[in-house]
Design a protein around this motif. Sequence first.
Motif, PDB file in Angstrom:
ATOM      1  N   VAL A 180      57.539  27.201 -29.129  1.00 13.87           N
ATOM      2  CA  VAL A 180      58.655  27.038 -28.187  1.00 13.87           C
ATOM      3  C   VAL A 180      59.986  27.189 -28.906  1.00 13.87           C
ATOM      4  CG1 VAL A 180      59.800  25.374 -26.721  1.00 13.87           C
ATOM      5  CG2 VAL A 180      57.355  25.609 -26.620  1.00 13.87           C
ATOM      6  N   VAL A 181      60.057  26.611 -30.109  1.00 13.03           N
ATOM      7  CA  VAL A 181      61.310  26.706 -30.864  1.00 13.03           C
ATOM      8  C   VAL A 181      61.615  28.166 -31.181  1.00 13.03           C
ATOM      9  CG1 VAL A 181      62.349  26.131 -33.077  1.00 13.03           C
ATOM     10  CG2 VAL A 181      61.150  24.392 -31.789  1.00 13.03           C
ATOM     11  N   MET A 182      60.572  28.932 -31.473  1.00 13.94           N
ATOM     12  CA  MET A 182      60.783  30.361 -31.740  1.00 13.94           C
ATOM     13  C   MET A 182      61.296  31.076 -30.500  1.00 13.94           C
ATOM     14  SD  MET A 182      57.427  31.091 -33.960  1.00 13.94           S
ATOM     15  CE  MET A 182      57.735  32.774 -34.383  1.00 13.94           C
ATOM     16  N   GLN A 183      60.743  30.725 -29.337  1.00 17.42           N
ATOM     17  CA  GLN A 183      61.211  31.344 -28.103  1.00 17.42           C
ATOM     18  C   GLN A 183      62.669  31.015 -27.838  1.00 17.42           C
ATOM     19  OE1 GLN A 183      58.314  33.546 -26.909  1.00 17.42           O
ATOM     20  NE2 GLN A 183      59.822  33.303 -25.314  1.00 17.42           N
ATOM     21  N   ALA A 184      63.033  29.754 -28.036  1.00 14.79           N
ATOM     22  CA  ALA A 184      64.351  29.299 -27.620  1.00 14.79           C
ATOM     23  C   ALA A 184      65.387  29.408 -28.717  1.00 14.79           C
ATOM     24  CB  ALA A 184      64.266  27.850 -27.145  1.00 14.79           C
ATOM     25  N   GLN A 185      64.937  29.611 -29.952  1.00 13.60           N
ATOM     26  CA  GLN A 185      65.834  29.756 -31.089  1.00 13.60           C
ATOM     27  C   GLN A 185      66.731  28.541 -31.269  1.00 13.60           C
ATOM     28  OE1 GLN A 185      66.364  33.008 -33.151  1.00 13.60           O
ATOM     29  NE2 GLN A 185      64.281  32.476 -32.644  1.00 13.60           N
ATOM     30  N   SER A 186      66.226  27.373 -30.958  1.00 10.92           N
ATOM     31  CA  SER A 186      67.050  26.186 -31.134  1.00 10.92           C
ATOM     32  C   SER A 186      66.167  24.964 -31.237  1.00 10.92           C
ATOM     33  CB  SER A 186      68.006  26.035 -29.956  1.00 10.92           C
ATOM     34  OG  SER A 186      68.526  24.729 -29.922  1.00 10.92           O
ATOM     35  N   PHE A 187      66.692  23.918 -31.913  1.00 12.16           N
ATOM     36  CA  PHE A 187      65.957  22.661 -31.973  1.00 12.16           C
ATOM     37  C   PHE A 187      66.387  21.695 -30.887  1.00 12.16           C
ATOM     38  CE2 PHE A 187      63.345  23.309 -35.419  1.00 12.16           C
ATOM     39  CZ  PHE A 187      64.014  23.717 -36.559  1.00 12.16           C
ATOM     40  N   ARG A 188      67.485  22.015 -30.196  1.00 13.36           N
ATOM     41  CA  ARG A 188      68.000  21.049 -29.231  1.00 13.36           C
ATOM     42  C   ARG A 188      67.191  21.095 -27.950  1.00 13.36           C
ATOM     43  NH1 ARG A 188      73.944  19.780 -29.648  1.00 13.36           N
ATOM     44  NH2 ARG A 188      73.477  19.064 -27.537  1.00 13.36           N
ATOM     45  N   THR A 189      66.833  19.946 -27.438  1.00 12.61           N
ATOM     46  CA  THR A 189      66.018  19.924 -26.223  1.00 12.61           C
ATOM     47  C   THR A 189      66.795  20.432 -25.022  1.00 12.61           C
ATOM     48  OG1 THR A 189      66.561  17.579 -26.195  1.00 12.61           O
ATOM     49  CG2 THR A 189      64.308  18.177 -26.762  1.00 12.61           C
ATOM     50  N   ASP A 190      68.095  20.149 -24.964  1.00 12.44           N
ATOM     51  CA  ASP A 190      68.821  20.634 -23.788  1.00 12.44           C
ATOM     52  C   ASP A 190      68.964  22.147 -23.804  1.00 12.44           C
ATOM     53  OD1 ASP A 190      72.158  19.817 -24.872  1.00 12.44           O
ATOM     54  OD2 ASP A 190      70.297  19.853 -25.991  1.00 12.44           O
ATOM     55  N   THR A 191      69.082  22.728 -25.005  1.00  9.85           N
ATOM     56  CA  THR A 191      69.121  24.193 -25.082  1.00  9.85           C
ATOM     57  C   THR A 191      67.786  24.782 -24.664  1.00  9.85           C
ATOM     58  OG1 THR A 191      70.493  23.866 -27.017  1.00  9.85           O
ATOM     59  CG2 THR A 191      69.787  26.118 -26.544  1.00  9.85           C
ATOM     60  N   ILE A 192      66.719  24.140 -25.059  1.00  5.46           N
ATOM     61  CA  ILE A 192      65.400  24.649 -24.673  1.00  5.46           C
ATOM     62  C   ILE A 192      65.248  24.605 -23.162  1.00  5.46           C
ATOM     63  CG2 ILE A 192      62.935  24.173 -24.805  1.00  5.46           C
ATOM     64  CD1 ILE A 192      63.311  23.272 -27.614  1.00  5.46           C
ATOM     65  N   TYR A 201      58.619  28.216 -20.014  1.00  5.52           N
ATOM     66  CA  TYR A 201      57.905  28.625 -21.223  1.00  5.52           C
ATOM     67  C   TYR A 201      56.401  28.519 -21.118  1.00  5.52           C
ATOM     68  CZ  TYR A 201      62.048  29.268 -24.022  1.00  5.52           C
ATOM     69  OH  TYR A 201      63.214  29.728 -24.526  1.00  5.52           O
ATOM     70  N   ILE A 202      55.906  27.985 -20.008  1.00  2.00           N
ATOM     71  CA  ILE A 202      54.460  27.940 -19.892  1.00  2.00           C
ATOM     72  C   ILE A 202      53.893  29.352 -19.809  1.00  2.00           C
ATOM     73  CG2 ILE A 202      54.515  27.716 -17.388  1.00  2.00           C
ATOM     74  CD1 ILE A 202      52.047  25.975 -17.600  1.00  2.00           C
ATOM     75  N   ILE A 259      53.142   8.945 -21.634  1.00  2.00           N
ATOM     76  CA  ILE A 259      54.155   9.441 -20.693  1.00  2.00           C
ATOM     77  C   ILE A 259      55.196  10.256 -21.448  1.00  2.00           C
ATOM     78  CG2 ILE A 259      55.760   8.813 -18.880  1.00  2.00           C
ATOM     79  CD1 ILE A 259      54.375   6.169 -18.661  1.00  2.00           C
ATOM     80  N   ALA A 260      55.532   9.798 -22.664  1.00  2.00           N
ATOM     81  CA  ALA A 260      56.523  10.541 -23.451  1.00  2.00           C
ATOM     82  C   ALA A 260      56.006  11.915 -23.820  1.00  2.00           C
ATOM     83  CB  ALA A 260      56.881   9.749 -24.705  1.00  2.00           C
ATOM     84  N   MET A 261      54.721  12.006 -24.180  1.00  2.00           N
ATOM     85  CA  MET A 261      54.143  13.308 -24.488  1.00  2.00           C
ATOM     86  C   MET A 261      54.172  14.212 -23.269  1.00  2.00           C
ATOM     87  SD  MET A 261      53.186  13.894 -27.475  1.00  2.00           S
ATOM     88  CE  MET A 261      52.905  13.077 -28.989  1.00  2.00           C
ATOM     89  N   ASN A 262      53.849  13.647 -22.117  1.00  2.00           N
ATOM     90  CA  ASN A 262      53.939  14.449 -20.896  1.00  2.00           C
ATOM     91  C   ASN A 262      55.367  14.882 -20.654  1.00  2.00           C
ATOM     92  OD1 ASN A 262      51.242  14.300 -20.383  1.00  2.00           O
ATOM     93  ND2 ASN A 262      51.382  12.567 -18.990  1.00  2.00           N
ATOM     94  N   ALA A 263      56.318  13.980 -20.913  1.00  5.42           N
ATOM     95  CA  ALA A 263      57.724  14.333 -20.716  1.00  5.42           C
ATOM     96  C   ALA A 263      58.144  15.438 -21.680  1.00  5.42           C
ATOM     97  CB  ALA A 263      58.601  13.105 -20.908  1.00  5.42           C
ATOM     98  N   LEU A 268      59.453  21.075 -22.780  1.00  5.00           N
ATOM     99  CA  LEU A 268      59.266  22.280 -23.574  1.00  5.00           C
ATOM    100  C   LEU A 268      58.637  23.417 -22.799  1.00  5.00           C
ATOM    101  CD1 LEU A 268      57.916  20.758 -26.871  1.00  5.00           C
ATOM    102  CD2 LEU A 268      60.208  21.492 -26.373  1.00  5.00           C
ATOM    103  N   PHE A 269      57.754  23.099 -21.888  1.00  9.27           N
ATOM    104  CA  PHE A 269      56.971  24.163 -21.256  1.00  9.27           C
ATOM    105  C   PHE A 269      57.214  24.322 -19.774  1.00  9.27           C
ATOM    106  CE2 PHE A 269      54.443  25.265 -24.828  1.00  9.27           C
ATOM    107  CZ  PHE A 269      54.287  24.116 -25.553  1.00  9.27           C
ATOM    108  N   LEU A 270      57.578  23.219 -19.097  1.00 15.50           N
ATOM    109  CA  LEU A 270      57.666  23.305 -17.645  1.00 15.50           C
ATOM    110  C   LEU A 270      59.100  23.275 -17.153  1.00 15.50           C
ATOM    111  CD1 LEU A 270      54.693  21.074 -16.534  1.00 15.50           C
ATOM    112  CD2 LEU A 270      54.864  23.526 -16.512  1.00 15.50           C
TER     113      LEU A 270
END
Lengths: 402, 118, 417
Positions: A180-192, A201-202, A259-263, A268-270
Amino acid sequence: MTWLDIVILIVKCIVLTLAATTMFAYFTLFERRLLARLQNRVGPNRAGAIPLPGGQRILGGWLQPAADAVKLFFKEDVVPVMADKWVYIMAPGFAVIPALIIWVAIPLGYWPDGAGGNLLQLAEIDVAILYLLAVTSVGVYGIAIAGWASNNKYSMLGGIRATAQVISYELALGLAVLGVVMQAQSFRTDTIVDAQTTLWYIVPQFLGFVIFLVASTAEVVRAPFDLVEAEQELVGGYNTEYGSMKFALFFMSEYIKLIAMNAIAVTLFLGGWKVPGLQTLADAVTASFGANIGNAVFGLTSLGAFLLKVTVLSFVSVWVRATLPRVRYDQLMDLGWKVLLPLALINVALTAIVNVILPDNIWISGIVLFVLGLATLIGATILSRPKYTSSQVTMVKNNARS
Amino acid sequence: MLANYAFIGIFFIAALIFPLIPLIAAWRLRPARPTATKLDTYECGLEVIGETRVQFRVQYYLYALAFVIFDVEMVFLYPWAVAYNQLGLYGLLAMTVFIVILVFGLAYEWKKGALEWV
Amino acid sequence: MTSAPVATRDLSIPSPGDITRPALAGEKETMVLNMGPHHPSTHGVLRLVVELDGETVVNVAPDVGFLHTGIEKSMESKTYQKSLVMTDRTDYLAPLSNNLCYVLAVEKLLNCEIPPRATAARVLLVELQRISSHLVWLGTHALDLAAMSVFLYGFREREQILDIFELVSGARMMTSYFRVGGLAYDLPAEFPATVQAFLDIIDGRIDEYEDLLTHNPLWLERTKGIGILDAEAAVAFGVTGPGLRAAGISWDLRKDMPYCDYDSYDFAVPIAQNGDTYDRYLVRMAEMRQSARICRQALQRLHDLGPGPYVTTDRKIAPPPKSEITHSMESLIHHFKLWTEGFKPPRGDAFVAIESPRGELATYIVSDGSPKPYRVHMRTPSFVNLQALPYMARGYLVADLVALTASMDPVLGEVDR
């Protein structure tokens, strides 16, 4: 940073903590009701039922988590006399704290307010993904320490096995997230989340999504990978000797992590809090009712969409628990090292190659990656099927003698 | 930007205090009547047989070792992940060599049985 | 992915003391795990002392006796009819089978004629009991391997069977419905319809369970190749029932030493080849279907026989109907004698074996001419099958131990009596 800001921050922290805890409480109710329905029975439906005039009752069971919490407060806590007392007491804390601080870096929604907008995320850090992975890794200490400190053969076995399981699946988890990081080119969750405006990204990271789901289920030590706490085999595993509130904290840490993993999977994907058509809806409302209401609609809908997606993944998680038998420990480790890790590496390779070679059109590269990912999954399934000797049941002596 | 880390720090303190409150409340509220049998280690209702702190199996250590190696690999992969687009074909090849070396390592471990549980 | 058994021909059965003794010089240090009587997984109060080398089971000593209640001895102080109720409590998951075995043995002592209606009803109910017992086995086996939902689905069907038992006898489990000479009461009028309703759905439900488990990769991984009991070892230990048939030996007392007219029913005996946990699972699933087949034929036979006596007319054995007592002096005297003294079989002994859901269940009764049996001994299948556990478990993992114990289907009531 004025004092008001700090007070607001502290209030936000408390709200987030309480929100996480309430989500955990109602997730347990959700799980018990859903598991019950899948097993042809009804879950808790008495606590807090409101009687209607016609004799029927509604909202049965909504106070069940509260009832359980109250019960746990009053249970006697037996500290085994041979246990390492202070380590034994601190272990639940080691488990709960990482589970709670994960929520800092997950964007729960977006509340626009003219200039910029307020991301519903407690801390917008540049390395959010690394932070998430790091906190997940720290979570293993609670289990390991609990198993050791109880001074019980069963607990120790359970603790070590849980530790080995969690670290094995962290690799697959990290590599799936890497895609996912490769797709989005960023580590920030809001950018992703923003990068998923056109395509979630799914689709391009389908293989990564599947790996993430399996790895996160194993990380959280949940069915079908819950051999460590399997009552049938090891009588509770690392939390055999824990009772009352300490057990509640372990329980809480497991579910909050789930729940955090689902979040994280949703983020990242949904597409996180994004919903197709959200902007048009908010614009329409702004046109009719004004900017404040429009922003509120946007914010609440984004939060609602996020929670809905988390609920869908939670449903899948409970469904899997109701259906599948438990995986044995050596099969579990084989899955983590020999199937998921190579698959995750292949995912990284595919993402890199496709994104470098193909043009920048997200749809083309997305669909190509999806097809390649699906093909890899099918190939892996076929290759990793164990070869069994066939089992035939022959019917002999078929009819009556006389 | 750095202030965000302070937010995490404050949340950490909140998360630290949070488990303490029910623990202290439960400590005040619950009965405490320990007896010798209750305090005994649980082993299915009978006396404990054998030592508790038995020797660890080396297999756990092997898994941890493999984990460290691949975790470090992952740590090196992460910065490349955000920059591979700009590095072009050369970057791709360099990283491929890196990953292939580690994949050989995984394959060697697999063959030698270091990943077998029993 | 699993290691093969360490010692393929080690037929020894260790005792707990053999395992818990301290290691001798030069012997490898192993860990002793006590899967004690109080454990959510062992089927009843079975204590297993397990010697582990890491994860692998080196030796297992089953320790039984926690549920011993002196049933056989108690039966010596009750009349034959009254000690029938104790047989329900041995194999508490198949009480009607135990009843049948005991009752057949007493009838053999007495040389008593059983009306055909009673025999057909006995076959029908015992086969329903077999389905019910196998449903419990399936549920607990799946539950031990964490396929929790199958447990609840199986119990849903079992509830229907228990309702049928309640309909005929008034009790769901400890029915004591078979009496010496026939049945306790006549079958009620709703009986055929209720049983037919059940038989209509059971095949579809068994298909549901098979859909969930038989081709499930996780189920296959947990049960294939686990706990292999080959044919030679099975015969050496005296294992009977599905454990024996899964090893490839075709031996079913209903076919080979028929009782209760079983040789006039069309049914098959399923056997498998490998003798592992998966094969025992397949064999029991097939047995459930065959039991349903027998039930349909028995129901048809009851219909064809029409109404008739449900108990022998020999008043010295079976009590007369209450209505006769008001106008017949002999009936009153027979009733009085049966209730105060009981019938007195001739001196001698009788041994009868039947095929219970777990294997060969036999009752040996010695009579000394008095109304109370001199000695009753029950050869229970679970006690004998449990001997094979150490052989089956050596070389596998602890998690497999749970799976293979479940597949042997021990019921501690009948192990300990």
